[in-house]
Scaffold this active site. Structure first.
Site, short mmCIF file in Angstrom:
data_model
loop_
_atom_site.label_atom_id
_atom_site.label_comp_id
_atom_site.label_asym_id
_atom_site.label_seq_id
_atom_site.Cartn_x
_atom_site.Cartn_y
_atom_site.Cartn_z
CD GLU A 173 7.23 4.16 -1.55
OE1 GLU A 173 6.78 5.31 -1.63
OE2 GLU A 173 7.22 3.51 -0.50
CB SER B 199 12.74 12.40 -0.98
OG SER B 199 13.13 11.81 0.24
CG ASN C 290 2.50 6.13 3.49
OD1 ASN C 290 1.72 6.00 4.44
ND2 ASN C 290 3.66 5.47 3.42
CD1 TRP C 291 -1.53 11.61 4.59
CD2 TRP C 291 -2.96 11.67 6.32
NE1 TRP C 291 -2.53 12.48 4.26
CE2 TRP C 291 -3.43 12.53 5.31
CE3 TRP C 291 -3.71 11.54 7.48
CZ2 TRP C 291 -4.61 13.27 5.43
CZ3 TRP C 291 -4.89 12.27 7.61
CH2 TRP C 291 -5.32 13.13 6.59
CE LYS C 292 6.46 7.58 5.18
NZ LYS C 292 7.83 7.19 5.07
CG HIS D 207 5.79 1.68 3.03
ND1 HIS D 207 6.90 1.92 3.81
CD2 HIS D 207 5.57 2.81 2.32
CE1 HIS D 207 7.32 3.17 3.58
NE2 HIS D 207 6.52 3.72 2.67
N GLY E 193 12.02 9.30 2.93
CA GLY E 193 12.16 10.14 4.11
C GLY E 193 13.56 10.69 4.33
N GLY F 22 5.13 10.58 0.89
CA GLY F 22 5.12 10.48 2.35
C GLY F 22 5.08 11.87 2.97
N GLY F 23 6.22 12.37 3.38
CA GLY F 23 6.31 13.63 4.13
C GLY F 23 5.54 14.77 3.49
CD GLU G 64 8.32 3.93 6.55
OE1 GLU G 64 7.13 4.06 6.87
OE2 GLU G 64 8.99 4.85 6.04
C1 PEP Z 1 6.73 6.76 1.58
O1 PEP Z 1 6.76 6.58 2.78
O2 PEP Z 1 6.04 6.02 0.88
C2 PEP Z 1 7.49 7.88 1.02
C3 PEP Z 1 7.68 7.95 -0.26
O3 PEP Z 1 7.99 8.80 1.93
P1 PEP Z 1 8.71 10.19 1.58
O4 PEP Z 1 7.94 10.86 0.49
O5 PEP Z 1 8.67 10.95 2.88
O6 PEP Z 1 10.12 9.86 1.17
#
Ligand code: PEP
Length: 247
Positions: A165, A210, A9-11, A94, A171, A231-232, A96
């Site tokens: 999640e 994470s 997930n590049w966001k 998601h 994040g 994500g990251g 967010e």
């Molecule tokens: C996400 O945004 O779906 C996610 C899991 O982010 P991260 O891996 O950065 O915690």
């Protein structure tokens, strides 16, 4: 036996220039990975992802879609439009989007249905906040978030992917322990099984929050963790591929 899916997930990150190297890197590394790989990119870069990944083992997708088919919904992107760009997946619900765009459980369910109707696989995100976990409400929150989705998708349950999640882990660098995550994944699978026992065994339940190369192996070794929503760590091809290699 469920296949492992590692989805990025590049966001709201990237540029035409920086994406090129990332997409090439993921494509080049995919042959050495057994897990299925996918990247969910910002909508303006779907054509770039399609061009870079077509014919490879890496799928691509979007991070959201409209709950409507077409019409006067300025700024929204429909499931059919995502289909035009060869998307296989679309993330829905998601945290967010739930928190910054006040998406309700019912809207998330509608989006999942729209995705399925256009032949896309929705990756439906659920998860509790830190306050909800501390109140002992994790199970109730996850069950509440899932219920309208399961009602709406009905007999198509086997065609969705779910991502657990925990919001407090996204994040933040804080990861659920493999045992904590497994407990919720098992709860999710049992909740699905109450609707359709066979489909529940088929549905991939991803962990997100994470996930990194150094914690992926332990998380992915749990019986009900079928992959990751990353994500990251999906913004660096080497990290994303290392997570997939841990599977
Ligand atoms: C996400 O945004 O779906 C996610 C899991 O982010 P991260 O891996 O950065 O915690």
């Amino acid at each position: 036996m469920r296949a492992t899916l590692i989805a990025g997930n590049w966001k709201m990150n990237g540029s035409l220039a920086s994406n090129a190297g990332l997409l090439d890197g993921v494509r080049a590394g995919a042959a050495a990975v057994k897990a299925e790989l996918a990247v969910c990119v910002p909508a303006p870069y779907l054509a770039q992802a399609q061009a870079a990944l077509a014919g490879s083992a890496v799928s691509w997708g979007a991070q959201d879609l409209s709950a409507h088919d077409s019409g006067a919904y300025t700024g929204e992107v429909s499931a059919a439009m995502l289909g035009d760009f060869g998307c296989k997946f679309v993330i829905v619900g998601h945290s967010e989007r739930r928190s910054y765009h006040v998406e309700t459980d019912e809207q998330v369910a509608q989006k999942a249905v729209r995705a399925l109707a256009s032949g896309l696989t929705p990756i439906v995100c659920v998860g509790e906040t830190l306050a909800e976990r501390e109140q002992g409400a994790t199970d109730a929150v996850v069950i509440r978030q899932l219920a309208p989705v399961l009602d709406a998708v009905g007999a198509q349950l086997g065609k969705i992917v779910i991502a657990y999640e925990p919001v407090w882990a996204i994040g933040t660098g804080k990861t659920a322990t493999p045992e904590m995550a497994q407990q919720v994944h098992e709860l999710i699978r049992n909740t699905l099984a109450q609707r359709d026992a066979a489909a529940a065994q088929k549905v991939q339940i991803l962990y997100g929050g994470s996930m990194k190369p150094d914690n992926a192996k332990d998380l992915l070794s749990m019986p009900d963790i079928d992959g990751g929503l990353i994500g990251g760590a999906s913004l660096k091809a080497a990290d994303f591929l290392a997570i997939a290699q841990a599977a």
